[in-house]
Design an enzyme around this catalytic site. Structure first.
Site, short mmCIF file in Angstrom:
data_model
loop_
_atom_site.label_atom_id
_atom_site.label_comp_id
_atom_site.label_asym_id
_atom_site.label_seq_id
_atom_site.Cartn_x
_atom_site.Cartn_y
_atom_site.Cartn_z
N HIS A 106 0.80 -1.23 0.00
CA HIS A 106 0.00 0.00 0.00
C HIS A 106 0.84 1.29 0.00
O HIS A 106 0.56 2.24 0.73
CB HIS A 106 -0.95 0.01 1.20
CG HIS A 106 -2.03 -1.04 1.14
ND1 HIS A 106 -2.48 -1.60 -0.03
CD2 HIS A 106 -2.77 -1.63 2.13
CE1 HIS A 106 -3.45 -2.47 0.23
NE2 HIS A 106 -3.64 -2.52 1.52
N HIS A 179 -9.69 2.10 0.50
CA HIS A 179 -9.69 0.99 1.45
C HIS A 179 -10.84 1.08 2.46
O HIS A 179 -10.63 0.93 3.67
CB HIS A 179 -8.34 0.95 2.18
CG HIS A 179 -7.89 -0.42 2.54
ND1 HIS A 179 -8.57 -1.20 3.45
CD2 HIS A 179 -6.86 -1.16 2.11
CE1 HIS A 179 -7.94 -2.35 3.58
NE2 HIS A 179 -6.90 -2.36 2.77
N ASP A 251 -8.67 -12.89 0.89
CA ASP A 251 -7.75 -11.75 0.79
C ASP A 251 -7.03 -11.94 -0.54
O ASP A 251 -5.83 -12.17 -0.60
CB ASP A 251 -6.76 -11.76 1.97
CG ASP A 251 -6.00 -10.43 2.07
OD1 ASP A 251 -6.19 -9.57 1.18
OD2 ASP A 251 -5.21 -10.26 3.03
N GLN A 289 -9.67 -6.50 -5.10
CA GLN A 289 -9.15 -7.28 -3.98
C GLN A 289 -10.29 -7.41 -2.97
O GLN A 289 -10.83 -6.41 -2.49
CB GLN A 289 -7.96 -6.54 -3.32
CG GLN A 289 -7.34 -7.26 -2.13
CD GLN A 289 -6.33 -8.34 -2.51
OE1 GLN A 289 -5.96 -8.48 -3.68
NE2 GLN A 289 -5.88 -9.12 -1.53
N GLU A 318 -11.71 -3.59 -2.93
CA GLU A 318 -10.72 -2.61 -3.40
C GLU A 318 -10.49 -2.83 -4.90
O GLU A 318 -9.74 -3.72 -5.29
CB GLU A 318 -9.40 -2.80 -2.65
CG GLU A 318 -9.51 -2.76 -1.15
CD GLU A 318 -8.35 -3.51 -0.47
OE1 GLU A 318 -7.19 -3.23 -0.78
OE2 GLU A 318 -8.63 -4.39 0.37
C1 GAL Z 1 -5.63 -5.25 2.29
C2 GAL Z 1 -4.73 -6.43 2.05
C3 GAL Z 1 -4.59 -7.18 3.34
C4 GAL Z 1 -4.12 -6.30 4.45
C5 GAL Z 1 -4.98 -5.05 4.53
C6 GAL Z 1 -4.47 -4.04 5.51
O1 GAL Z 1 -5.76 -4.49 1.12
O2 GAL Z 1 -5.29 -7.23 1.02
O3 GAL Z 1 -3.72 -8.29 3.18
O4 GAL Z 1 -2.78 -5.95 4.26
O5 GAL Z 1 -5.06 -4.43 3.30
O6 GAL Z 1 -4.45 -4.51 6.79
#
Ligand code: GAL
Length: 353
Positions: A106, A179, A251, A289, A318
């Site tokens: 991210h 997110h 995930d 995602q 996402e």
């Molecule tokens: C999501 C990701 C997860 C985790 C989360 C943040 O986008 O797919 O694995 O990292 O963000 O906690």
């Protein structure tokens, strides 16, 4: 006036963070803040007209700064993971922050979720906020000065559009997303395993145990990843499936049938039968995602109104390009050249049935 601006708090460096509440004629409200451009609140009615806030988040600025999980935030420069935090572009190797085990996640140590965006208000019956952040060349290790504008628009038909645009002065990579954590029963209301999910995706990306895609595009046919007919998220959640076990739940990146489109089309829908609230997702992005909040367990940072963090209490949808795509030739193209415009739109549209 359908936009209300309020001081939300002050960061340790003295910068002020404002929240903006957008309201449409039917009473839907969306609250967004300048820190991370995060969606803090979405208030929509159930089938009896009762409003609830259907996204996760915190009560205080300190929690947004200290807490994890990227609650409601804009994510960049590259949403999701990049293996080992490295990639090569035109023969030059770039090294990014490694902030998630051995991978980059991210956008790195200080991604777009941690930046104070400049905000312009466009007030009308369908209010808009235009957020801008200019990421300097080399920030977090990425090449090129990236000028990013994200517009949030609340329409009369209870749709929240997010329009992402960016330009670079040097070849770079990019994967922007939002997110937000959704629970259509209301943020305080249990888990999302009873929510029904529809996804127009015929394949998904299995991962290794660090959540980096293996490179395979696997068909969803006959697997717990088949949401082409709406089904409860919980139906196959505990199935004996290695890909599901490996990630501790959903995930994964789901690949939409036919890839990206010129204009947004309906690709997903979330539905909570109890409240009657539905959320359709329209996008021109090639993937989504789906993250069922498997890491939500940080006791130090309770959610709004002191609610304890619990895994699977929310689901994120996402929209994006494939994770680690720069390191896989068979994945979607995440390169942005100087002179090109990165331009995607995702719409979360709320209704009841
Ligand atoms: C999501 C990701 C997860 C985790 C989360 C943040 O986008 O797919 O694995 O990292 O963000 O906690």
């Amino acid at each position: 006036m359908s936009i209300k601006k309020k001081l939300f708090g002050t960061l340790s460096d003295g910068s002020e963070v404002y929240s903006y509440t957008l309201r449409n004629r039917s009473g839907m409200k969306v609250k967004i803040m300048s820190l991370g451009g995060a969606v803090m609140q979405i208030k929509v009615p159930d089938r009896n007209g009762c409003f609830a806030d259907v996204v996760g988040g915190y009560d205080s600025l300190d929690s947004y700064v200290g807490g994890d999980g990227y609650q409601g935030a804009l994510i960049g420069r590259f949403g999701n993971r990049i293996a080992g935090g490295t990639f090569t572009l035109d023969g030059v190797k770039y090294t990014l922050a490694v902030n998630n085990g051995k991978n980059h996640l991210h956008g790195g140590d200080a991604g777009f979720d941690s930046k104070v965006w400049s905000v312009a208000e466009r007030d009308s019956d369908e209010p808009e906020l235009v957020l801008n952040y200019v990421s300097p060349d080399g920030e977090e290790g990425y090449p090129g000065r990236l000028d990013v504008t994200v517009t949030y628009k609340l329409s009369a038909d209870n749709a929240l559009s997010i329009i992402y645009r960016a330009e670079t002065d040097k070849k770079t990579i990019i994967n922007l997303t939002n997110h937000s954590y959704f629970n259509l029963a209301g943020y305080a209301d249990g888990d999302i395993l009873d929510h029904e999910l529809y996804l127009d995706a015929d394949s998904y990306l299995p991962t290794d145990e660090t959540l980096i895609p293996t490179g395979e595009l696997r068909s969803v046919e006959g697997t717990p990843f088949d949401f082409r007919e709406p089904k409860k998220i919980g139906r196959d959640f505990y199935a004996d499936d290695p890909a599901l076990k490996c990630a501790g739940g959903y995930d994964h990146c789901f690949n939409f049938r036919g890839g990206e489109t010129d204009t947004p089309v309906k690709r997903a829908e979330l539905y909570d039968a109890e409240s009657g609230r539905a959320m359709e997702v329209f996008t021109d992005q090639p993937c989504v995602q789906v993250y069922t909040g498997n890491f939500l367990n940080n006791e130090k940072f309770p959610f709004k109104n002191g609610f304890k963090q619990r895994p699977q209490s929310f689901v994120c949808l996402e929209t994006q390009h494939m994770p680690d795509s720069i390191n896989h030739e068979n994945f979607t193209d995440c390169v942005l050249n100087a002179g090109e415009v990165y331009d995607y739109t995702t719409i979360y549209k709320f209704s009841v049935r």
